[in-house]
Design a protein around this motif. Structure first.
Motif, short mmCIF file in Angstrom:
data_model
loop_
_atom_site.label_atom_id
_atom_site.label_comp_id
_atom_site.label_asym_id
_atom_site.label_seq_id
_atom_site.Cartn_x
_atom_site.Cartn_y
_atom_site.Cartn_z
N TYR A 89 0.85 -1.19 0.00
CA TYR A 89 0.00 0.00 0.00
C TYR A 89 0.89 1.23 0.00
CZ TYR A 89 -3.89 -3.11 0.54
OH TYR A 89 -4.81 -4.10 0.31
N LEU A 90 0.69 2.05 -1.02
CA LEU A 90 1.52 3.23 -1.22
C LEU A 90 0.73 4.49 -0.92
CD1 LEU A 90 3.05 2.25 -4.69
CD2 LEU A 90 4.08 1.93 -2.45
N CYS A 91 1.35 5.38 -0.20
CA CYS A 91 0.80 6.70 0.03
C CYS A 91 1.58 7.69 -0.82
CB CYS A 91 0.92 7.06 1.51
SG CYS A 91 0.39 8.73 1.95
N ALA A 92 0.90 8.67 -1.37
CA ALA A 92 1.56 9.69 -2.17
C ALA A 92 0.93 11.04 -1.88
CB ALA A 92 1.46 9.37 -3.66
N THR A 93 1.67 12.10 -2.18
CA THR A 93 1.14 13.45 -2.01
C THR A 93 1.46 14.27 -3.25
OG1 THR A 93 3.11 14.52 -1.08
CG2 THR A 93 1.73 13.29 0.45
N SER A 94 0.67 15.31 -3.48
CA SER A 94 1.02 16.30 -4.49
C SER A 94 0.56 17.66 -3.99
CB SER A 94 0.43 15.97 -5.86
OG SER A 94 -0.97 16.02 -5.84
N ARG A 95 1.25 18.68 -4.45
CA ARG A 95 0.96 20.03 -3.94
C ARG A 95 -0.47 20.45 -4.29
NH1 ARG A 95 2.80 25.12 -5.96
NH2 ARG A 95 4.21 24.06 -7.37
N TYR A 101 1.19 18.37 -11.65
CA TYR A 101 1.88 18.28 -10.36
C TYR A 101 2.37 16.87 -10.11
CZ TYR A 101 0.20 22.96 -9.45
OH TYR A 101 -0.04 24.30 -9.53
N GLU A 102 3.67 16.78 -9.78
CA GLU A 102 4.30 15.50 -9.49
C GLU A 102 3.74 14.93 -8.21
OE1 GLU A 102 8.44 16.07 -8.90
OE2 GLU A 102 8.73 14.12 -7.94
N GLN A 103 3.64 13.61 -8.15
CA GLN A 103 3.28 12.93 -6.91
C GLN A 103 4.55 12.41 -6.24
OE1 GLN A 103 0.04 10.13 -7.10
NE2 GLN A 103 -1.14 11.42 -8.49
N TYR A 104 4.59 12.57 -4.93
CA TYR A 104 5.71 12.11 -4.12
C TYR A 104 5.25 10.90 -3.32
CZ TYR A 104 7.89 16.58 -5.23
OH TYR A 104 8.44 17.65 -5.89
#
Lengths: 114, 116
Positions: A89-95, A101-104
């Protein structure tokens, strides 16, 4: 360093026993995402939050829920895990939520269901 | 069905060989394109991205990708691979869905092994 943190990295749960996975971010991004990735498959979006607005993918099972109590934290709750829910399970964020916008991504939590 | 296709699931190369990983997508209209890399035991990280302008995009670590709109392709290239390039590579397309939000659609990934 600003980053996306996931805890725990490895989680073992029993069939039907509720489990919660945690994600936190120091990037102060507006959007947080949860993906499920099974072996040799593409990450699959489960849902995302834009600020406090929750967006569920149409094919995400009802067994999966999420909470975002504040900007920094987001939780994935699996109410009654089945064997088929074993995955990374991956969590990601974007501005922002726009396409540019890139996802981190965080390092992921590998869930095992016994 | 709308999708992102990566042609090779496993690629094995020797150091200094050239690399090209294929990626095709089936969406029309405006898309933003990405290549992400996942080194062993590490998280997904951005290698390069295309939004507009020059279709040849330079990324980190000597990687580049070319957007060919007519072919719906965004292939990743590197002239000379190193052992440290051993990783899994994911192509992804970000597009707008009804409701106004954007969604990142991933390909299934290509696992690259580089032998010294």
């Amino acid at each position: 360093d600003a980053m996306v943190i996931q805890n725990p990295r490895y989680q073992v749960t029993q069939f039907g026993k509720p489990v919660t996975l945690s994600c936190s971010q120091t990037l102060n991004h507006n959007v947080m995402y949860w993906y499920q990735q099974k072996s040799s498959q593409a990450p699959k979006l489960l849902f995302h939050y834009y600020d406090k607005d929750f967006n569920n993918e149409a094919d995400t099972p009802d067994n999966f829920q999420s909470r975002r109590p504040n900007t920094s934290f987001c939780f994935l709750d699996i109410r009654s895990p089945g064997l088929g829910d074993a995955a990374m399970y991956l969590c990601a964020t974007s501005r922002e939520a726009g396409g540019g916008y890139e996802q981190y991504f965080g390092p992921g939590t590998r869930l095992t269901v016994t | 069905a709308q999708s992102v296709s990566q042609h090779n699931h496993h690629v094995i190369l020797s150091e200094a060989a050239s690399l090209e990983l294929g990626c095709n997508y089936s969406y029309g209209g405006t898309v933003n394109l990405f290549w992400y890399v996942q080194y062993p035991g590490q998280h997904l990280q951005l290698l390069l991205k295309y939004f507009s302008g020059d279709p040849l995009v330079k990324g980190i670590k000597g990687f580049e990708a070319e957007f060919i709109k007519s072919k719906f392709s965004f292939n990743l290239r590197k002239p000379s691979v190193q052992w440290s390039d051993t990783a899994e590579y994911f192509c992804a397309v970000n597009r707008k869905f009804s409701g106004g939000y954007n969604k990142l659609i991933f390909g299934a990934g290509t696992r690259l092994a580089v032998h010294p």
